[in-house]
Design a protein around this motif. Structure first.
Motif, PDB file in Angstrom:
ATOM      1  N   LEU A  88      -3.043   4.620  40.514  1.00 13.25           N
ATOM      2  CA  LEU A  88      -3.838   5.170  39.418  1.00 13.25           C
ATOM      3  C   LEU A  88      -3.067   6.194  38.588  1.00 13.25           C
ATOM      4  CD1 LEU A  88      -7.280   5.514  41.186  1.00 13.25           C
ATOM      5  CD2 LEU A  88      -6.701   3.966  39.353  1.00 13.25           C
ATOM      6  N   ILE A  89      -1.749   6.062  38.519  1.00 11.90           N
ATOM      7  CA  ILE A  89      -0.970   6.973  37.690  1.00 11.90           C
ATOM      8  C   ILE A  89      -1.230   6.603  36.231  1.00 11.90           C
ATOM      9  CG2 ILE A  89       1.344   7.752  37.066  1.00 11.90           C
ATOM     10  CD1 ILE A  89       2.161   7.080  39.979  1.00 11.90           C
ATOM     11  N   ILE A  90      -1.820   7.550  35.511  1.00 19.08           N
ATOM     12  CA  ILE A  90      -2.251   7.292  34.137  1.00 19.08           C
ATOM     13  C   ILE A  90      -1.813   8.448  33.254  1.00 19.08           C
ATOM     14  CG2 ILE A  90      -4.290   6.985  32.671  1.00 19.08           C
ATOM     15  CD1 ILE A  90      -5.698   5.685  34.999  1.00 19.08           C
ATOM     16  N   ASN A  91      -1.247   8.126  32.087  1.00 16.58           N
ATOM     17  CA  ASN A  91      -0.832   9.196  31.166  1.00 16.58           C
ATOM     18  C   ASN A  91      -1.975   9.543  30.213  1.00 16.58           C
ATOM     19  OD1 ASN A  91      -0.801   7.407  28.917  1.00 16.58           O
ATOM     20  ND2 ASN A  91       1.263   6.744  29.431  1.00 16.58           N
ATOM     21  N   GLN A  92      -1.785  10.604  29.443  1.00 18.58           N
ATOM     22  CA  GLN A  92      -2.849  11.130  28.576  1.00 18.58           C
ATOM     23  C   GLN A  92      -3.317  10.116  27.538  1.00 18.58           C
ATOM     24  OE1 GLN A  92      -4.530  13.907  29.126  1.00 18.58           O
ATOM     25  NE2 GLN A  92      -5.873  13.458  27.408  1.00 18.58           N
ATOM     26  N   SER A  93      -2.401   9.341  26.957  1.00 21.19           N
ATOM     27  CA  SER A  93      -2.833   8.374  25.941  1.00 21.19           C
ATOM     28  C   SER A  93      -3.677   7.263  26.567  1.00 21.19           C
ATOM     29  CB  SER A  93      -1.634   7.786  25.194  1.00 21.19           C
ATOM     30  OG  SER A  93      -0.814   7.033  26.050  1.00 21.19           O
ATOM     31  N   GLU A  94      -3.391   6.898  27.820  1.00 22.82           N
ATOM     32  CA  GLU A  94      -4.199   5.893  28.505  1.00 22.82           C
ATOM     33  C   GLU A  94      -5.576   6.454  28.856  1.00 22.82           C
ATOM     34  OE1 GLU A  94      -3.709   2.545  32.006  1.00 22.82           O
ATOM     35  OE2 GLU A  94      -2.249   4.160  31.893  1.00 22.82           O
ATOM     36  N   ILE A  95      -5.633   7.744  29.197  1.00 26.21           N
ATOM     37  CA  ILE A  95      -6.917   8.403  29.473  1.00 26.21           C
ATOM     38  C   ILE A  95      -7.791   8.370  28.225  1.00 26.21           C
ATOM     39  CG2 ILE A  95      -7.974  10.679  29.884  1.00 26.21           C
ATOM     40  CD1 ILE A  95      -5.644  11.168  31.888  1.00 26.21           C
ATOM     41  N   VAL A  96      -7.212   8.708  27.082  1.00 30.98           N
ATOM     42  CA  VAL A  96      -7.945   8.690  25.812  1.00 30.98           C
ATOM     43  C   VAL A  96      -8.414   7.268  25.495  1.00 30.98           C
ATOM     44  CG1 VAL A  96      -7.726   9.043  23.313  1.00 30.98           C
ATOM     45  CG2 VAL A  96      -6.821  10.750  24.904  1.00 30.98           C
ATOM     46  N   SER A  97      -7.554   6.290  25.720  1.00 25.43           N
ATOM     47  CA  SER A  97      -7.889   4.890  25.460  1.00 25.43           C
ATOM     48  C   SER A  97      -9.025   4.415  26.361  1.00 25.43           C
ATOM     49  CB  SER A  97      -6.643   4.021  25.661  1.00 25.43           C
ATOM     50  OG  SER A  97      -6.938   2.664  25.475  1.00 25.43           O
ATOM     51  N   LEU A  98      -8.978   4.797  27.645  1.00 32.66           N
ATOM     52  CA  LEU A  98     -10.054   4.417  28.563  1.00 32.66           C
ATOM     53  C   LEU A  98     -11.383   5.021  28.125  1.00 32.66           C
ATOM     54  CD1 LEU A  98      -8.185   4.756  31.966  1.00 32.66           C
ATOM     55  CD2 LEU A  98      -9.220   2.655  31.067  1.00 32.66           C
ATOM     56  N   GLY A  99     -11.376   6.298  27.764  1.00 35.37           N
ATOM     57  CA  GLY A  99     -12.599   6.948  27.297  1.00 35.37           C
ATOM     58  C   GLY A  99     -13.153   6.293  26.052  1.00 35.37           C
ATOM     59  N   ALA A 100     -12.271   5.976  25.105  1.00 35.08           N
ATOM     60  CA  ALA A 100     -12.705   5.360  23.848  1.00 35.08           C
ATOM     61  C   ALA A 100     -13.242   3.946  24.060  1.00 35.08           C
ATOM     62  CB  ALA A 100     -11.545   5.342  22.855  1.00 35.08           C
ATOM     63  N   SER A 101     -12.813   3.282  25.131  1.00 31.53           N
ATOM     64  CA  SER A 101     -13.227   1.892  25.352  1.00 31.53           C
ATOM     65  C   SER A 101     -14.635   1.756  25.915  1.00 31.53           C
ATOM     66  CB  SER A 101     -12.242   1.188  26.296  1.00 31.53           C
ATOM     67  OG  SER A 101     -12.451   1.553  27.645  1.00 31.53           O
ATOM     68  N   PHE A 153     -22.367   2.175  30.896  1.00 29.04           N
ATOM     69  CA  PHE A 153     -21.252   2.043  29.969  1.00 29.04           C
ATOM     70  C   PHE A 153     -20.204   1.169  30.640  1.00 29.04           C
ATOM     71  CE2 PHE A 153     -23.191   5.984  28.714  1.00 29.04           C
ATOM     72  CZ  PHE A 153     -23.054   6.024  27.335  1.00 29.04           C
ATOM     73  N   GLN A 154     -19.633   0.260  29.876  1.00 26.49           N
ATOM     74  CA  GLN A 154     -18.587  -0.597  30.403  1.00 26.49           C
ATOM     75  C   GLN A 154     -17.346  -0.425  29.552  1.00 26.49           C
ATOM     76  OE1 GLN A 154     -19.234  -4.912  30.275  1.00 26.49           O
ATOM     77  NE2 GLN A 154     -18.802  -4.899  32.464  1.00 26.49           N
ATOM     78  N   GLY A 155     -16.198  -0.272  30.222  1.00 26.92           N
ATOM     79  CA  GLY A 155     -14.930  -0.151  29.524  1.00 26.92           C
ATOM     80  C   GLY A 155     -14.328  -1.515  29.262  1.00 26.92           C
ATOM     81  N   GLU A 156     -13.346  -1.555  28.369  1.00 31.53           N
ATOM     82  CA  GLU A 156     -12.683  -2.816  28.057  1.00 31.53           C
ATOM     83  C   GLU A 156     -11.856  -3.320  29.227  1.00 31.53           C
ATOM     84  OE1 GLU A 156     -10.507  -2.587  24.397  1.00 31.53           O
ATOM     85  OE2 GLU A 156     -12.290  -2.044  23.264  1.00 31.53           O
ATOM     86  N   GLU A 157     -11.384  -2.399  30.051  1.00 29.88           N
ATOM     87  CA  GLU A 157     -10.588  -2.789  31.212  1.00 29.88           C
ATOM     88  C   GLU A 157     -11.516  -3.348  32.297  1.00 29.88           C
ATOM     89  OE1 GLU A 157      -8.100  -0.330  34.472  1.00 29.88           O
ATOM     90  OE2 GLU A 157      -7.452  -0.079  32.400  1.00 29.88           O
ATOM     91  N   PRO A 158     -11.117  -4.438  32.961  1.00 30.93           N
ATOM     92  CA  PRO A 158     -11.951  -4.948  34.057  1.00 30.93           C
ATOM     93  C   PRO A 158     -12.161  -3.880  35.124  1.00 30.93           C
ATOM     94  CG  PRO A 158     -10.136  -6.449  33.579  1.00 30.93           C
ATOM     95  CD  PRO A 158      -9.895  -5.202  32.779  1.00 30.93           C
TER      96      PRO A 158
END
Length: 137
Positions: A6-19, A41-46
Motif C-alpha cells: 500500500l505504498i502510495i504517494n500524495q498524487s495517488e492519494i489525491v486521485s483516489l479521493g477524487a475518484s 461511495f465507490q472509487g474508480e479503482e477495484p
C-alpha cells in the motif's frame, strides 16, 4: 493471505479521493427505522469503497476498503479497526463480489489508518467526509 503493498504517494492519494463517486441511494437497502440512512461511495479503482451508516446525521458505522485492506469504526466501540478483506484472494472458490469478508487485524495497522485519513482529507468540503475525519481524533 499475503498483505498487499500500500505504498502510495500524495498524487495517488489525491486521485483516489477524487475518484470516489456516490452510488445511487435506491441501490442500497435502507433501514426502515426513522432517521437511519446509508451512503456508499465507490472509487474508480477495484476494491475501493467507502460506506457510511447514519442515524439523524450522526455516523453509526463506516468502513473503507482499499486493495484488500479494511478500516472500520462503529459507535458501539468508538475505535478504528483495521483488517484484511478476501477481495484479493484468488483461491477463494466461493468468491462472490458482493459478499466480501473481513478478518480483523490482531495489531492495528496505523499506516493504513493514516492512508485512509489522508484520502478522506482530500474531500473535507463534503460534510460526510468531514464527520468521518472527526472520528480519527
Amino acid at each position: 493471505m499475503q498483505e498487499p503493498n500500500l505504498i502510495i504517494n500524495q498524487s495517488e492519494i489525491v486521485s483516489l479521493g477524487a475518484s470516489l463517486r456516490k452510488i445511487e441511494q435506491k441501490i442500497l437497502k435502507q433501514n426502515s427505522e426513522e432517521g437511519k440512512s446509508k451512503i456508499w461511495f465507490q472509487g474508480e479503482e477495484p476494491y475501493f469503497d467507502v460506506f457510511f451508516e447514519f442515524e439523524h446525521d450522526e455516523i453509526l458505522w463506516f468502513q473503507v476498503t482499499l486493495r484488500g485492506k479494511s478500516l472500520s469504526w462503529d459507535r458501539k466501540n468508538y475505535q478504528l479497526q483495521t483488517g484484511m478483506t478476501n477481495e484479493l484472494s484468488i483461491y477463494d472458490a466461493s468468491f462472490y463480489a458482493a459478499s466480501k469478508t473481513i478478518e480483523n487485524d490482531i495489531k492495528t495497522d496505523n499506516e493504513f489508518i493514516y492512508l485512509v485519513k489522508s484520502i478522506l482529507e482530500t474531500r473535507t468540503e463534503e460534510v460526510v467526509f468531514a464527520k468521518a475525519l472527526e472520528l480519527f481524533n
